[in-house]
Design an enzyme around this catalytic site. Sequence first.
Site, short mmCIF file in Angstrom:
data_model
loop_
_atom_site.label_atom_id
_atom_site.label_comp_id
_atom_site.label_asym_id
_atom_site.label_seq_id
_atom_site.Cartn_x
_atom_site.Cartn_y
_atom_site.Cartn_z
N ASP A 24 1.01 -1.23 0.10
CA ASP A 24 0.03 -0.11 0.17
C ASP A 24 0.78 1.31 0.08
O ASP A 24 0.52 2.44 0.90
CB ASP A 24 -0.97 0.02 1.26
CG ASP A 24 -1.84 -1.20 1.13
OD1 ASP A 24 -1.86 -1.91 0.15
OD2 ASP A 24 -2.76 -1.26 2.15
N LYS A 129 -6.67 -4.71 -3.03
CA LYS A 129 -7.28 -5.48 -1.80
C LYS A 129 -8.39 -4.70 -1.16
O LYS A 129 -7.92 -3.59 -0.97
CB LYS A 129 -6.14 -6.03 -0.76
CG LYS A 129 -5.38 -5.04 -0.46
CD LYS A 129 -4.35 -5.45 0.57
CE LYS A 129 -3.32 -4.55 1.19
NZ LYS A 129 -4.00 -3.56 2.10
N CYS A 162 -2.02 -2.51 7.84
CA CYS A 162 -1.83 -3.48 6.65
C CYS A 162 -0.64 -4.39 6.57
O CYS A 162 -0.80 -5.70 6.18
CB CYS A 162 -1.93 -2.50 5.20
SG CYS A 162 -3.80 -1.90 5.09
C1 C5J Z 1 -3.01 0.41 5.54
C2 C5J Z 1 -4.85 2.04 6.86
N1 C5J Z 1 -2.53 0.19 4.31
N2 C5J Z 1 -3.96 2.04 7.58
N3 C5J Z 1 -4.30 1.01 5.66
O1 C5J Z 1 -2.16 0.23 6.64
O2 C5J Z 1 -6.08 1.88 6.61
#
Ligand code: C5J
Length: 235
Positions: A24, A129, A162
């Site tokens: 991400d 995802k 994540c």
């Molecule tokens: C991730 C989030 N990528 N913190 N998403 O950690 O909402």
Amino acid sequence: MLRIAAQPGVFEFDPAHAALVLIDMQRDFLEPGGFGESLGNDVSKLTKVVPPLRRLLDAARASGLAVIHTREGHRPDLADAPPAKIARGQPSQRIGDAGPLGRILVRGETGQDIIPELYPLPGEPVIDKPGKGAFYATDFAAILKHRAIDTLIVTGVTTEVCVHTTVREANDRGYRCLVPGDCCGSYFDEFHDVGLAMIAAQGGIFGWVCESAPLVAALTALAVQKTALSEARSA
Ligand code: C5J
């Protein structure tokens, strides 16, 4: 086999069966105007991850290690977004709402895409995802299986959300995970530190934690070795 100094002990892996996973590294989390900032976070806390992760990505690419990217996001009709997930956050800045980087966390929008510094090369799979973990409702497991990958080097943001969810999902599925701590970032320093400590605690209950420098050195040495071998073969 490569051997990397790590916690709770040396991590040994075969690069032919390993992948670098970038979780991400999206504009929505790292740039002003995105989802992360809409939740009240200071996005500059995540940008410090970019230089070390870029060095690791370059070394992985040079050595021939598999590279896989993920992006959190939803269908434009939000049919895959749980109402309970949408309901959280500021009412005017929720998933699907229009923001400076396009609709927040919606696939195909500028903000949902990966930052230019770490942009995937052709041939590097991108896993879209809907959840926090890379395995939930995706084809990640199938891609790993088809490439005979049993070891994941997990990086990205955020450490305790994540990255952590993906490491836990992977660990339960039998993958060995190595997490270079300086290539992971969080809006909260204490969550980052505790998140990494939790992975390596109790003899590596979820995996191993290292610094990226020895990993970059090992992958760079592998790349040099491979180049020398292929030059010797073609001489
Ligand atoms: C991730 C989030 N990528 N913190 N998403 O950690 O909402």
